[in-house]
Design a protein around this motif. Structure first.
Motif, PDB file in Angstrom:
ATOM      1  N   THR A 472       0.829  -1.208   0.000  1.00  9.97           N
ATOM      2  CA  THR A 472       0.000   0.000   0.000  1.00  9.97           C
ATOM      3  C   THR A 472       0.862   1.255   0.000  1.00  9.97           C
ATOM      4  O   THR A 472       0.524   2.256  -0.647  1.00  9.97           O
ATOM      5  N   ALA A 473       1.981   1.206   0.705  1.00 10.16           N
ATOM      6  CA  ALA A 473       2.902   2.346   0.737  1.00 10.16           C
ATOM      7  C   ALA A 473       3.435   2.644  -0.663  1.00 10.16           C
ATOM      8  O   ALA A 473       3.528   3.808  -1.078  1.00 10.16           O
ATOM      9  N   LEU A 474       3.771   1.577  -1.417  1.00 13.70           N
ATOM     10  CA  LEU A 474       4.276   1.747  -2.779  1.00 13.70           C
ATOM     11  C   LEU A 474       3.214   2.364  -3.682  1.00 13.70           C
ATOM     12  O   LEU A 474       3.480   3.324  -4.415  1.00 13.70           O
ATOM     13  N   VAL A 475       1.992   1.837  -3.615  1.00 10.90           N
ATOM     14  CA  VAL A 475       0.899   2.346  -4.447  1.00 10.90           C
ATOM     15  C   VAL A 475       0.581   3.792  -4.073  1.00 10.90           C
ATOM     16  O   VAL A 475       0.344   4.639  -4.944  1.00 10.90           O
ATOM     17  N   ASN A 476       0.587   4.083  -2.772  1.00  9.65           N
ATOM     18  CA  ASN A 476       0.332   5.446  -2.304  1.00  9.65           C
ATOM     19  C   ASN A 476       1.393   6.421  -2.844  1.00  9.65           C
ATOM     20  O   ASN A 476       1.070   7.530  -3.290  1.00  9.65           O
ATOM     21  N   GLY A 477       2.648   5.978  -2.819  1.00 13.89           N
ATOM     22  CA  GLY A 477       3.729   6.808  -3.344  1.00 13.89           C
ATOM     23  C   GLY A 477       3.558   7.108  -4.816  1.00 13.89           C
ATOM     24  O   GLY A 477       3.742   8.239  -5.266  1.00 13.89           O
ATOM     25  N   PHE A 478       3.188   6.078  -5.577  1.00 10.62           N
ATOM     26  CA  PHE A 478       2.977   6.279  -7.013  1.00 10.62           C
ATOM     27  C   PHE A 478       1.795   7.203  -7.283  1.00 10.62           C
ATOM     28  O   PHE A 478       1.800   7.962  -8.255  1.00 10.62           O
ATOM     29  N   GLY A 479       0.790   7.163  -6.425  1.00  5.74           N
ATOM     30  CA  GLY A 479      -0.349   8.058  -6.576  1.00  5.74           C
ATOM     31  C   GLY A 479       0.081   9.521  -6.509  1.00  5.74           C
ATOM     32  O   GLY A 479      -0.372  10.351  -7.304  1.00  5.74           O
ATOM     33  N   TRP A 480       0.977   9.835  -5.574  1.00  8.93           N
ATOM     34  CA  TRP A 480       1.472  11.208  -5.441  1.00  8.93           C
ATOM     35  C   TRP A 480       2.330  11.614  -6.635  1.00  8.93           C
ATOM     36  O   TRP A 480       2.281  12.762  -7.086  1.00  8.93           O
ATOM     37  N   VAL A 481       3.117  10.679  -7.156  1.00  3.39           N
ATOM     38  CA  VAL A 481       3.947  10.976  -8.338  1.00  3.39           C
ATOM     39  C   VAL A 481       3.053  11.287  -9.543  1.00  3.39           C
ATOM     40  O   VAL A 481       3.299  12.243 -10.294  1.00  3.39           O
ATOM     41  N   MET A 482       1.991  10.488  -9.725  1.00  5.15           N
ATOM     42  CA  MET A 482       1.070  10.725 -10.838  1.00  5.15           C
ATOM     43  C   MET A 482       0.341  12.054 -10.684  1.00  5.15           C
ATOM     44  O   MET A 482       0.113  12.770 -11.673  1.00  5.15           O
ATOM     45  N   LEU A 483      -0.021  12.396  -9.451  1.00  2.00           N
ATOM     46  CA  LEU A 483      -0.686  13.676  -9.198  1.00  2.00           C
ATOM     47  C   LEU A 483       0.252  14.832  -9.547  1.00  2.00           C
ATOM     48  O   LEU A 483      -0.166  15.818 -10.179  1.00  2.00           O
ATOM     49  N   TYR A 484       1.511  14.713  -9.143  1.00  2.00           N
ATOM     50  CA  TYR A 484       2.516  15.732  -9.471  1.00  2.00           C
ATOM     51  C   TYR A 484       2.646  15.885 -10.993  1.00  2.00           C
ATOM     52  O   TYR A 484       2.656  17.004 -11.526  1.00  2.00           O
ATOM     53  N   GLY A 485       2.746  14.743 -11.684  1.00  4.51           N
ATOM     54  CA  GLY A 485       2.882  14.777 -13.142  1.00  4.51           C
ATOM     55  C   GLY A 485       1.691  15.415 -13.815  1.00  4.51           C
ATOM     56  O   GLY A 485       1.837  16.218 -14.742  1.00  4.51           O
ATOM     57  N   GLY A 486       0.493  15.079 -13.355  1.00  4.50           N
ATOM     58  CA  GLY A 486      -0.723  15.597 -13.966  1.00  4.50           C
ATOM     59  C   GLY A 486      -0.892  17.093 -13.763  1.00  4.50           C
ATOM     60  O   GLY A 486      -1.083  17.851 -14.724  1.00  4.50           O
ATOM     61  N   ILE A 487      -0.814  17.542 -12.515  1.00  2.00           N
ATOM     62  CA  ILE A 487      -1.024  18.968 -12.211  1.00  2.00           C
ATOM     63  C   ILE A 487       0.091  19.815 -12.822  1.00  2.00           C
ATOM     64  O   ILE A 487      -0.153  20.898 -13.364  1.00  2.00           O
ATOM     65  N   GLY A 488       1.330  19.315 -12.758  1.00  2.00           N
ATOM     66  CA  GLY A 488       2.460  20.052 -13.316  1.00  2.00           C
ATOM     67  C   GLY A 488       2.295  20.317 -14.803  1.00  2.00           C
ATOM     68  O   GLY A 488       2.548  21.432 -15.285  1.00  2.00           O
ATOM     69  N   VAL A 489       1.856  19.304 -15.556  1.00  3.38           N
ATOM     70  CA  VAL A 489       1.677  19.479 -17.001  1.00  3.38           C
ATOM     71  C   VAL A 489       0.488  20.384 -17.301  1.00  3.38           C
ATOM     72  O   VAL A 489       0.519  21.157 -18.264  1.00  3.38           O
ATOM     73  N   TRP A 490      -0.552  20.315 -16.500  1.00  3.39           N
ATOM     74  CA  TRP A 490      -1.683  21.250 -16.673  1.00  3.39           C
ATOM     75  C   TRP A 490      -1.207  22.694 -16.533  1.00  3.39           C
ATOM     76  O   TRP A 490      -1.599  23.565 -17.319  1.00  3.39           O
ATOM     77  N   VAL A 491      -0.371  22.949 -15.546  1.00  6.95           N
ATOM     78  CA  VAL A 491       0.149  24.311 -15.333  1.00  6.95           C
ATOM     79  C   VAL A 491       0.975  24.751 -16.550  1.00  6.95           C
ATOM     80  O   VAL A 491       0.824  25.873 -17.056  1.00  6.95           O
ATOM     81  N   LEU A 492       1.838  23.864 -17.044  1.00 11.37           N
ATOM     82  CA  LEU A 492       2.668  24.185 -18.205  1.00 11.37           C
ATOM     83  C   LEU A 492       1.818  24.365 -19.460  1.00 11.37           C
ATOM     84  O   LEU A 492       2.139  25.200 -20.323  1.00 11.37           O
ATOM     85  N   ALA A 493       0.720  23.603 -19.574  1.00 13.89           N
ATOM     86  CA  ALA A 493      -0.196  23.762 -20.706  1.00 13.89           C
ATOM     87  C   ALA A 493      -0.821  25.153 -20.683  1.00 13.89           C
ATOM     88  O   ALA A 493      -0.937  25.821 -21.726  1.00 13.89           O
TER      89      ALA A 493
END
Length: 509
Positions: A472-493
């Motif tokens: 669960t810790a691994l999946v939780n960590g990946f969730g935060w990485v995906m959130l960072y990737g998504g929001i970051g690219v929206w800002v750059l868009a």
């Protein structure tokens, strides 16, 4: 047997395409074997990050320098030297018995790869006549380059299945020899007698800036971000960047002529370059870890699962070209970035489902890949086409540098977010463990994909006998990485869209 010019050009194109294939494969096939390397070479997450980042930082370091050297001393000559270096270092990578040796050899391999990339473009431009012939040559080069990037994960997985990780690197040795034979028999020598002087200060300071920032992010948790060592690295990095800015402003032959940033289309497209490499390509390093350790897939199954992520990048560029002609790059590029961000948010939800699998990740993976496919070609064409022809080479160099610098930095940032979010989760659910150093070591192991940790951390046997917390810790960590990737690219868009939009239209709105 004598070869006619047309036959020579076919062989020359084969040489260029083979070297492009190898460059792409070394970016996308290696991530699939990182979980295996972590176990066999007894490495950690930082080692895995540097195995990838050493290649990208080295490629960035030589990009602008090699262009000048090739113009001065001959593109064919420099291409042969870069191929030889790439082949020799690929051999050393394949024979490496420790993470340290692999990281060093990957850096040298990246030097050869970056030099190859610049020479490919220069040779194609000289060897093939302007018009249809050159257009077809660049089209073939782009397709093969894309195949290397798109099919790299499954090729890496299949090599692992039939042999071992060594051959993911060793396969380039015979390919390099074949490429060299093609080069010697077909490519004409060319140079530029008016070649500018090498911008040594700019090259060194930019390289130190990128390396320093990546090192600060990657090693920061271990050093302590407020430690004297970490602060010293940060001060040195900022100092290098300031010197770089002054050097480029004062140099008579700068690598980066900052006047091009005043061109709206160039700057808007450049944010597209940064956006693609802010999330999509750096996440390629970590997604195999999620598929193999988070979902329990084999190396081949992980490679197959990654095809949904990479194949759309090959299929959609022709559509992107048509859309750019109809709706303008200022609409297509930000829209593509927005799709990449949306894909990451969908992947976050897919990874967090109770019975997560490649199917729950499929919608997000496809959408992110489609977004990149719609963005990549318009970005390249816009950065080079929006500046005067005399500065097209510089524009291409800035575009490529922006991509590789963004990639190197975000490999480090994503690894930091993954490890810190896992650590934060472990602190919440394992209150009985007060040793933060031990928890950090555990978090680093989990982030690298090692979920069988009960032998190294005996206290987990009583606290997490089933392994649920670790998973669960691994999946939780990946969730935060995906959130960072998504929001970051929206800002750059959004930034890209605003830059593209003429001032008048913004005022009217």
């Amino acid at each position: 047997m004598l070869l006619y010019p047309s036959n020579k050009n076919i062989i020359a194109l084969a040489a260029i395409c083979l070297s492009a294939l190898m460059f792409g494969l070394e970016i996308s096939s290696v991530p699939v074997i990182l979980p295996t390397l972590e176990k066999i070479l007894h490495g950690n997450l930082k080692d895995m990050q540097w195995i990838m980042n050493a290649y990208t930082i080295a490629s960035t370091t030589v990009l602008m320098a090699v262009g000048t050297l090739a113009d001065r001393f001959g593109r064919r000559r420099i291409f042969i030297i870069s191929l030889a270096l790439f082949g020799i270092t690929s051999l050393i990578c394949g024979l490496a018995q420790s993470s340290t040796i692999l990281i060093i050899s990957r850096f040298l391999q990246g030097v050869g790869a970056g030099a190859m990339l610049i020479c490919q473009i220069a040779i194609l431009s000289y060897q093939f006549k302007e018009g249809k012939e050159r257009s077809k040559a660049f089209g073939a080069w782009g397709i093969v380059f894309g195949i290397g990037l798109g099919f790299g994960p499954i090729i890496g997985g299949m090599i692992m299945a039939v042999s071992n990780w060594h051959w993911v690197f060793l396969v380039h040795v015979p390919l390099t020899i074949l490429t060299l034979l093609f080069v010697l028999g077909s490519i004409q020598e060319s140079s530029d007698p008016q070649a500018k002087k090498l911008d040594i200060i700019g090259i060194v300071t930019l390289s130190c800036t990128v390396f320093g920032l990546a090192y600060f992010i990657t090693q920061g948790p271990e050093l302590g971000f407020t430690s004297i060592a970490a602060i010293s690295i940060l001060i040195a990095t900022v100092s290098c960047f300031i010197i770089f800015l002054f050097a480029e402003k004062l140099s008579p032959h700068p690598m980066f002529h900052f006047s091009v940033f005043r061109i709206r289309n160039f700057s808007g497209a450049l944010f597209g370059s940064v956006g693609m490499n802010f999330s999509f390509w750096p996440f390629m390093i970590y997604l195999p870890i999620y598929f193999q350790s988070g979902l329990g897939y084999s190396t081949v199954a992980a490679g197959l699962s990654l095809l949904a992520y990479t194949l759309p990048t090959l299929v959609f560029p022709p559509l992107a070209e048509r859309l750019s002609l109809r709706y303008q790059p200022g609409i297509v590029i930000p829209s593509g970035l927005f799709m990449i961000g949306t894909g990451f948010i969908l992947m976050k939800f897919g990874s967090g489902m109770d019975h997560a699998s490649w199917l729950t990740m499929l919608p997000g993976s496809l959408l992110a890949g489609i977004g990149l496919g719609l963005t990549n070609t318009p970005v390249t064409n816009t950065t080079t086409g929006s500046v005067p022809s005399t500065r097209a080479g510089m524009a291409s160099g800035i575009d490529t540098s922006a991509r590789l610098i963004s990639l190197a930095i975000n490999i480090a940032v994503m690894g930091f977010i993954l490890q810190e979010s896992i650590l934060s989760y472990l602190k919440r659910v394992l209150p009985g463990t007060d040793d933060v150093t031990q928890l950090r070591a555990l978090a680093e192991k989990i982030a690298a994909g090692n979920t069988s940790l009960h032998q190294n951390f005996p206290e987990l046997t009583s606290l997490d006998a089933s392994g649920t917390v670790v998973h669960t810790a691994l999946v939780n960590g990946f969730g935060w990485v995906m959130l960072y990737g998504g929001i970051g690219v929206w800002v750059l868009a959004a930034i890209s869209f605003i830059i593209f939009a003429p001032k008048k239209s913004l005022l009217q709105k």
